[in-house]
Structure formats: structure tokens, C-alpha cells
Design a protein around this motif. Structure first.
Motif, PDB file in Angstrom:
ATOM      1  N   ALA A 174      -2.576  17.294 -43.765  1.00 31.49           N
ATOM      2  CA  ALA A 174      -2.286  16.497 -44.968  1.00 31.49           C
ATOM      3  C   ALA A 174      -1.643  15.157 -44.589  1.00 31.49           C
ATOM      4  O   ALA A 174      -1.987  14.109 -45.148  1.00 31.49           O
ATOM      5  CB  ALA A 174      -1.362  17.281 -45.900  1.00 31.49           C
ATOM      6  N   GLN A 175      -0.728  15.192 -43.624  1.00 31.36           N
ATOM      7  CA  GLN A 175      -0.053  13.946 -43.246  1.00 31.36           C
ATOM      8  C   GLN A 175      -1.004  12.997 -42.511  1.00 31.36           C
ATOM      9  O   GLN A 175      -0.941  11.786 -42.710  1.00 31.36           O
ATOM     10  CB  GLN A 175       1.201  14.256 -42.426  1.00 31.36           C
ATOM     11  CG  GLN A 175       2.236  14.995 -43.306  1.00 31.36           C
ATOM     12  CD  GLN A 175       3.599  15.130 -42.667  1.00 31.36           C
ATOM     13  OE1 GLN A 175       3.804  14.750 -41.517  1.00 31.36           O
ATOM     14  NE2 GLN A 175       4.541  15.683 -43.410  1.00 31.36           N
ATOM     15  N   GLY A 176      -1.897  13.553 -41.677  1.00 26.36           N
ATOM     16  CA  GLY A 176      -2.895  12.715 -41.008  1.00 26.36           C
ATOM     17  C   GLY A 176      -3.811  12.040 -42.022  1.00 26.36           C
ATOM     18  O   GLY A 176      -4.095  10.844 -41.942  1.00 26.36           O
TER      19      GLY A 176
ATOM     20  N   LEU B  66      11.349   7.634 -46.744  1.00 23.82           N
ATOM     21  CA  LEU B  66      11.791   8.959 -46.304  1.00 23.82           C
ATOM     22  C   LEU B  66      11.065  10.054 -47.059  1.00 23.82           C
ATOM     23  O   LEU B  66      10.996  10.045 -48.288  1.00 23.82           O
ATOM     24  CB  LEU B  66      13.309   9.066 -46.512  1.00 23.82           C
ATOM     25  CG  LEU B  66      14.092   7.917 -45.846  1.00 23.82           C
ATOM     26  CD1 LEU B  66      15.578   7.994 -46.204  1.00 23.82           C
ATOM     27  CD2 LEU B  66      13.905   7.928 -44.335  1.00 23.82           C
ATOM     28  N   LEU B  67      10.534  11.007 -46.300  1.00 23.13           N
ATOM     29  CA  LEU B  67       9.784  12.117 -46.896  1.00 23.13           C
ATOM     30  C   LEU B  67      10.527  13.429 -46.692  1.00 23.13           C
ATOM     31  O   LEU B  67      10.979  13.729 -45.593  1.00 23.13           O
ATOM     32  CB  LEU B  67       8.398  12.209 -46.243  1.00 23.13           C
ATOM     33  CG  LEU B  67       7.485  13.351 -46.733  1.00 23.13           C
ATOM     34  CD1 LEU B  67       7.072  13.151 -48.180  1.00 23.13           C
ATOM     35  CD2 LEU B  67       6.236  13.474 -45.856  1.00 23.13           C
ATOM     36  N   GLU B  68      10.649  14.170 -47.776  1.00 29.13           N
ATOM     37  CA  GLU B  68      11.132  15.548 -47.696  1.00 29.13           C
ATOM     38  C   GLU B  68      10.243  16.418 -48.571  1.00 29.13           C
ATOM     39  O   GLU B  68       9.507  15.917 -49.421  1.00 29.13           O
ATOM     40  CB  GLU B  68      12.599  15.657 -48.141  1.00 29.13           C
ATOM     41  CG  GLU B  68      13.603  15.755 -46.984  1.00 29.13           C
ATOM     42  CD  GLU B  68      13.376  16.972 -46.067  1.00 29.13           C
ATOM     43  OE1 GLU B  68      12.656  17.912 -46.450  1.00 29.13           O
ATOM     44  OE2 GLU B  68      13.934  16.973 -44.959  1.00 29.13           O
TER      45      GLU B  68
ATOM     46  N   LEU C  84      23.269  25.860 -32.626  1.00 26.66           N
ATOM     47  CA  LEU C  84      22.294  25.064 -33.377  1.00 26.66           C
ATOM     48  C   LEU C  84      21.381  24.393 -32.357  1.00 26.66           C
ATOM     49  O   LEU C  84      21.789  24.161 -31.217  1.00 26.66           O
ATOM     50  CB  LEU C  84      22.991  23.950 -34.158  1.00 26.66           C
ATOM     51  CG  LEU C  84      23.808  24.325 -35.396  1.00 26.66           C
ATOM     52  CD1 LEU C  84      24.642  23.142 -35.847  1.00 26.66           C
ATOM     53  CD2 LEU C  84      22.876  24.785 -36.514  1.00 26.66           C
ATOM     54  N   SER C  85      20.179  24.030 -32.782  1.00 26.74           N
ATOM     55  CA  SER C  85      19.281  23.391 -31.820  1.00 26.74           C
ATOM     56  C   SER C  85      19.715  21.953 -31.572  1.00 26.74           C
ATOM     57  O   SER C  85      20.463  21.351 -32.348  1.00 26.74           O
ATOM     58  CB  SER C  85      17.838  23.453 -32.312  1.00 26.74           C
ATOM     59  OG  SER C  85      17.696  22.741 -33.496  1.00 26.74           O
ATOM     60  N   SER C  86      19.248  21.432 -30.457  1.00 26.20           N
ATOM     61  CA  SER C  86      19.579  20.051 -30.080  1.00 26.20           C
ATOM     62  C   SER C  86      19.036  19.116 -31.142  1.00 26.20           C
ATOM     63  O   SER C  86      17.866  19.181 -31.480  1.00 26.20           O
ATOM     64  CB  SER C  86      18.969  19.729 -28.722  1.00 26.20           C
ATOM     65  OG  SER C  86      17.670  20.277 -28.597  1.00 26.20           O
TER      66      SER C  86
ATOM     67  N   LYS D 169      16.544  21.346 -53.462  1.00 27.98           N
ATOM     68  CA  LYS D 169      17.683  21.264 -52.532  1.00 27.98           C
ATOM     69  C   LYS D 169      17.448  20.201 -51.456  1.00 27.98           C
ATOM     70  O   LYS D 169      18.358  19.441 -51.106  1.00 27.98           O
ATOM     71  CB  LYS D 169      17.901  22.629 -51.854  1.00 27.98           C
ATOM     72  CG  LYS D 169      19.140  23.340 -52.362  1.00 27.98           C
ATOM     73  CD  LYS D 169      19.339  24.698 -51.699  1.00 27.98           C
ATOM     74  CE  LYS D 169      20.051  24.582 -50.357  1.00 27.98           C
ATOM     75  NZ  LYS D 169      20.097  25.903 -49.667  1.00 27.98           N
ATOM     76  N   ALA D 170      16.218  20.171 -50.951  1.00 28.09           N
ATOM     77  CA  ALA D 170      15.900  19.205 -49.889  1.00 28.09           C
ATOM     78  C   ALA D 170      15.974  17.773 -50.436  1.00 28.09           C
ATOM     79  O   ALA D 170      16.524  16.873 -49.796  1.00 28.09           O
ATOM     80  CB  ALA D 170      14.517  19.488 -49.309  1.00 28.09           C
ATOM     81  N   GLN D 171      15.436  17.582 -51.655  1.00 31.57           N
ATOM     82  CA  GLN D 171      15.458  16.238 -52.249  1.00 31.57           C
ATOM     83  C   GLN D 171      16.894  15.793 -52.542  1.00 31.57           C
ATOM     84  O   GLN D 171      17.239  14.620 -52.373  1.00 31.57           O
ATOM     85  CB  GLN D 171      14.610  16.205 -53.529  1.00 31.57           C
ATOM     86  CG  GLN D 171      13.107  16.266 -53.268  1.00 31.57           C
ATOM     87  CD  GLN D 171      12.563  15.024 -52.547  1.00 31.57           C
ATOM     88  OE1 GLN D 171      13.003  13.909 -52.779  1.00 31.57           O
ATOM     89  NE2 GLN D 171      11.608  15.225 -51.651  1.00 31.57           N
TER      90      GLN D 171
END
Ligand code: NDP
Length: 327
Positions: free
Chosen positions: A113-115, A40-42, A238-240, A47-49
């Protein structure tokens, strides 16, 4: 029993992530006999971690028999190590006063960066699904940044548009959603996508003939499917997220396990099919078998459909032009 496969998910502490991870871990994506390791990447933000740790605590508490391991990461170079599947959900949302080109370039940096990281460390046959918007262009950027991986393994999510189109047709005809075959959605995951039921059938009968109302197609069906995301934000505040996560599960499951001849929609790099320039990540009807998708070819494109294809292609090419200098 089967050897575990590695599934990387980015934006793992976000709303879609929260609706997605539990279903992957329960076997709904890759099968009830397939153990998974979640990587899992954050973003490094504290706060996100911390939120990610909370989600992992809940995943532990589900005691999923198929969850063979779980890791938290803040760097794609470790998150994508040896991964067999990558669901790229995290993306930069449009902030106040942010223009489209700012959004494009913020995301271009993330997906470059992710590619590169996928190119460097992922399984050589990693299957990539981009959910984060602008999904088609983000998938294009990741693909271009990963020259050592097969181009065909980079895909974008149009399955939510496909499923939305199915649900509208089911409501219109009064037939079960599962009885509808041969739906197609073309182009960009954006309001310009073209949901096309010209080939669709229900119990062998033509949906177009059953509905027999071109005005409804143009003035009700297409705008309803195209603006469904906005309608959900308006209603829910909120978005779907659950339906987006569900579509991601459908996309990956069908790609990995096959569709038994059924058409589904995937955003995939063009090889020139239907006159779309090579490498544009375009929504096409596909069938899947043996872990590979195949674009449904040879469908007739009438004048109205060609116009719609041109519009969505133009938007994709403008997005690509907007990030050209970064690739
Ligand atoms: P969501 O989980 O709701 O959405 C994530 C992405 O999916 C957005 O780009 C969103 O686009 C897109 N999306 C695609 N289809 C849909 C759909 N039908 N409905 C809704 N969204 C859709 O966002 P959150 O903000 O809750 O979570 C995002 C997470 O990603 C955060 O935790 C953040 O920290 C993380 N993140 C990770 C990055 C990374 O891994 N490098 C980079 C940036 C963020 P849209 O914005 O158009 O709604």
C-alpha cells in the motif's frame, strides 16, 4: 534561504519516531540551512493518532527554526503527497504466536500500500529509506509496488549494523571510531548480515593486520554485531530506538549530502553486483555524491566471505519467495 523539502515519516508515534523527528527538525539530517515540512503517518487507531498529536506538540515547543510545517496523517495517499524523502519506520511487530510468514505477509500488505501511494503521489525523485523490519524485504515490496519511480531510490537501513561494526572495531583497536575507513556490511539487516573489516583501515593501516585474529573475527566480532539488537533488548527491556534513529539520520544525510569518498553501508537494489540477483535489496558498501549512491565494486571476495554472502542472500530470497504471491 532554501525552499523547504517534504519529509514523510511513518510510525511517527513509535519509539524510533520519537528519537528521530526532533533531529530531522533540527537540521541534523538534511543540513542546518534546509527547512523541512514533516508529513507524519500513523495508523488510524485513535490512541496512535492521539500519541502523534502529543509528539507534534513537543515538536512545536522546540520552536525549531527549520521546521517550516507539520502534518498528521492516517492515509499514505495524503502523507506521501509530493514528499522528497520518505522514512518508512512503522511496521507490524511480531506478536505472540505469530509465525515468520504471518509477519511477512502483514508487512507485505503495509508496504504494498505504501509503495503504491508513493508511486501515485510522491515527488518523482523521492528517496525512500525503509527501517521497519524485515527492512530489506519491505523495501523490495515497496519498490515493486512503485513501478513509475526509480528503483534505485528504494533503500533499506543497514547503517546500524555498519555503525555497530565500527564501534566494535574502535573498542578492539583502541582507536577513535572516526578514524576507521572502508567498513562494509553485506546482505540482509538480520543476524545473517556479514560485517566485513577486510578492507578497513585506520590512518592508512590495515585493520585486519592490526587485529590479526581470525578466531576473534568469527567467534566474537561477527556474533557480537549480529546479536547486538538482542543484547540491547536484554539490557534495556526495550529495543534499540535512539541508535536506530541515529542510523537513519546517518543514512539519509550521507545519501543527500555525500560522504566525501568515505564508504558507508546501504541496502540498495542489486544490479547484479557481486553476483547478487537483480532487484534483491542487499547491503553493500557505497559512496555518495551529488545525491546519488554508488556501490563500491571490484572488491575481492574470499571463500569465507562468499559463504557468508550466500547465507544472507539465501535468507533474502526465502523472504522474497514468502511474499511473491502478494506482488
Ligand atoms: P519502533 O519504533 O521501536 O520500531 C519500528 C520498526 O523499526 C520495527 O519494525 C522495528 O523492527 C524496526 N527496526 C529496525 N531496526 C531496528 C533496531 N535496530 N532497533 C529497533 N527496531 C528496529 O516500534 P514502535 O512499536 O515503538 O513504533 C512503531 C509505530 O509504527 C507504532 O506507533 C505503530 O502504530 C506504527 N505503525 C505504523 C504503520 C503504518 O504506518 N502503516 C504500520 C504498523 C505500525 P522490529 O519489530 O524487528 O524491532
Amino acid at each position: 534561504s532554501k525552499k523547504p523539502v517534504r519529509v514523510a515519516v511513518t510510525g511517527a508515534a513509535g519509539q524510533i519516531g520519537y528519537a528521530l523527528l526532533f533531529r530531522i527538525a533540527s537540521g541534523e539530517m538534511l543540513g542546518k540551512d534546509q527547512p523541512v515540512i514533516l508529513q507524519l503517518l500513523e495508523i488510524p487507531d485513535e490512541k496512535a493518532q492521539k500519541a502523534l498529536k502529543g509528539v507534534m506538540m513537543e515538536l512545536e515547543d522546540c520552536a525549531f527554526p527549520l521546521l517550516a510545517g507539520m502534518e498528521a496523517h492516517s492515509d499514505p495517499m495524503t502523507a506521501f503527497k509530493d514528499t522528497d524523502y520518505a522514512l518508512l519506520v512503522g511496521a507490524r511487530p511480531r506478536g505472540p504466536g505469530m509465525e515468520r510468514k504471518d509477519l511477512l505477509s502483514a508487512n507485505a500488505q503495509i508496504f504494498t500500500a505504501q509503495g503504491k501511494a508513493l508511486n501515485a503521489v510522491a515527488s518523482r525523485n523521492v528517496r525512500v529509506l525503509v527501517v521497519g523490519n524485515p527492512a530489506n524485504t519491505n523495501a523490495y515490496i515497496a519498490m515493486k509496488s512503485a513501478p513509475d519511480l526509480p528503483r534505485k531510490n528504494f533503500t533499506a537501513m543497514l547503517r546500524l549494523d555498519h555503525n555497530r561494526a565500527l564501534s566494535q572495531i574502535a573498542a578492539k583497536t583502541g582507536k577513535p571510531v572516526a578514524s576507521i575507513e572502508k567498513m562494509a556490511v553485506w546482505g540482509n539487516h538480520s543476524p545473517t548480515m556479514y560485517a566485513d573489516y577486510r578492507f578497513a583501515t585506520i590512518e592508512g593501516q590495515s585493520v585486519k593486520e592490526m587485529i590479526n585474529d581470525e578466531e576473534w573475527n568469527r567467534n566474537v566480532f561477527l556474533p557480537t554485531v549480529g546479536k547486538r539488537g538482542a543484547a540491547i533488548i536484554e539490557a534495556r527491556g526495550l529495543s534499540s530506538a535512539a541508535s536506530a534513529a541515529n542510523a537513519a539520520i546517518d543514512h539519509m544525510r550521507d545519501w543527500a549530502l555525500g560522504t566525501n569518498g568515505k564508504w558507508v553501508t546501504m541496502g540498495v537494489p542489486s544490479n547484479g553486483e557481486y553476483g547478487i540477483p537483480k532487484d534483491v535489496i542487499f547491503g553493500y558498501p557505497v559512496t555518495c555524491e551529488g545525491g546519488e549512491y554508488k556501490i563500491v565494486e571490484g572488491l575481492p571476495i574470499d571463500e569465507f566471505s562468499q559463504e557468508r554472502l550466500n547465507i544472507t542472500l539465501k535468507e533474502l530470497q526465502e523472504e522474497q519467495d514468502g511474499v511473491k504471491h502478494l506482488l
